[in-house]
Scaffold this motif. Sequence first.
Motif, PDB file in Angstrom:
ATOM      1  N   PRO A  17      38.266  50.988   2.270  1.00  9.21           N
ATOM      2  CA  PRO A  17      37.845  51.587   3.537  1.00  9.21           C
ATOM      3  C   PRO A  17      37.724  53.103   3.435  1.00  9.21           C
ATOM      4  N   ASP A  18      36.812  53.663   4.194  1.00  6.76           N
ATOM      5  CA  ASP A  18      36.641  55.123   4.225  1.00  6.76           C
ATOM      6  C   ASP A  18      35.852  55.475   5.479  1.00  6.76           C
ATOM      7  N   ALA A  19      36.566  55.780   6.555  1.00  6.14           N
ATOM      8  CA  ALA A  19      35.908  56.059   7.834  1.00  6.14           C
ATOM      9  C   ALA A  19      35.083  57.325   7.792  1.00  6.14           C
ATOM     10  N   VAL A  20      35.543  58.309   7.031  1.00  9.41           N
ATOM     11  CA  VAL A  20      34.803  59.570   6.950  1.00  9.41           C
ATOM     12  C   VAL A  20      33.467  59.356   6.243  1.00  9.41           C
ATOM     13  N   LEU A  21      33.485  58.600   5.170  1.00  9.36           N
ATOM     14  CA  LEU A  21      32.244  58.307   4.451  1.00  9.36           C
ATOM     15  C   LEU A  21      31.304  57.488   5.320  1.00  9.36           C
ATOM     16  N   ALA A  22      31.853  56.579   6.107  1.00  7.15           N
ATOM     17  CA  ALA A  22      31.017  55.776   7.008  1.00  7.15           C
ATOM     18  C   ALA A  22      30.255  56.673   7.967  1.00  7.15           C
ATOM     19  N   ARG A  23      30.905  57.714   8.423  1.00  6.34           N
ATOM     20  CA  ARG A  23      30.227  58.650   9.322  1.00  6.34           C
ATOM     21  C   ARG A  23      29.126  59.414   8.589  1.00  6.34           C
ATOM     22  N   LYS A  24      29.390  59.813   7.358  1.00  6.89           N
ATOM     23  CA  LYS A  24      28.379  60.543   6.583  1.00  6.89           C
ATOM     24  C   LYS A  24      27.143  59.678   6.353  1.00  6.89           C
ATOM     25  N   ILE A  25      27.370  58.377   6.088  1.00  5.66           N
ATOM     26  CA  ILE A  25      26.250  57.477   5.819  1.00  5.66           C
ATOM     27  C   ILE A  25      25.372  57.301   7.051  1.00  5.66           C
ATOM     28  N   GLN A  26      25.923  57.583   8.234  1.00  8.61           N
ATOM     29  CA  GLN A  26      25.089  57.525   9.445  1.00  8.61           C
ATOM     30  C   GLN A  26      23.851  58.414   9.318  1.00  8.61           C
ATOM     31  N   GLU A  27      23.947  59.515   8.558  1.00 11.82           N
ATOM     32  CA  GLU A  27      22.793  60.398   8.386  1.00 11.82           C
ATOM     33  C   GLU A  27      21.667  59.685   7.658  1.00 11.82           C
ATOM     34  N   LEU A  28      22.046  58.817   6.709  1.00 13.65           N
ATOM     35  CA  LEU A  28      21.032  58.073   5.958  1.00 13.65           C
ATOM     36  C   LEU A  28      20.433  56.944   6.784  1.00 13.65           C
ATOM     37  N   ILE A  29      21.079  56.611   7.898  1.00 13.01           N
ATOM     38  CA  ILE A  29      20.549  55.573   8.785  1.00 13.01           C
ATOM     39  C   ILE A  29      19.696  56.182   9.882  1.00 13.01           C
TER      40      ILE A  29
END
Length: 288
Positions: A17-29
């Motif tokens: 798990p990595d909530a911070v990375l999940a937020r960063k990936i939102q930019e790619l979405i």
Amino acid sequence: MFRHTKLLQCEAKPDGPDAVLARKIQELIGGAWGEMTVATQYLFQGWNCRIEGKYKDLIMDTATEEIGHVEMLATMVARLLENAPATEVAHGVTDPAVAAAVGGMDVQQAIVAGGGATPRDSNGVPWSGGYIVASGNLLADFRTNVAAEAQGRLQTARIFNMTDDPGVREMLKFNLARDTVHQKQWLKAIEELQADGIEDDIAPDALLDVEDQVHNNTIWQLSDGGSGPSGGWSTGEDAIEYLTDPEPLGGPATAPKPDPKLYGSYAAVENAKGTVKGKAQQAGERLG
């Protein structure tokens, strides 16, 4: 007609798990250069394409692939948020959702999406259809597509270097490769448009004989930097003339007096005879 296949184009399994990375990936979405943008952009370019055959098929093939990329990234976000964050991220917080928010998770991923991806960027700004370009001119659109894939690959490369998670990196390696080939295909498609005689170097290939023939081959040096004229664009047979001391062609950018009902400020100005209109005269003009 679209048909959904319940298999990802590439695996999307993080190692943890990595909530911070999940937020960063939102930019790619949902960012301006994210997969939602290119997917929708290519769809509308394909729907607007008036040439049946290879160009339209290429656009629609790529558009449909990009929808799959949104699904891959959304799946990765949901899996990164599973059991996120690890306890060391937010000591003393027992509720996982609260801990994730304290640890840097996008709170909308928890509150709005229930632990999944959202159609937003990494700051929670909603994705906008205003990001897309679908002009109906294939040369203009394909050039935009090259830029979109370049920006998307750049952001993917940056996020690749922000994580050590092997599973996330494997998916991003695949995405980097697809962004590479998409840049190449649009560049090749531009060459093909020109070879087929559909478009030339300039988009659109029209009104070239009507435009100002003096100013269609000059660069104006309007910054303090003086190295512009040394570029290759100013040498050779197709050189563009660099004007190192260009002069303005127009007069002052003075706006006309406003409509009195708009109540804009309006000062006395010199008339054509060189006299200054007084307040009474100006007031009479406004009332008149």
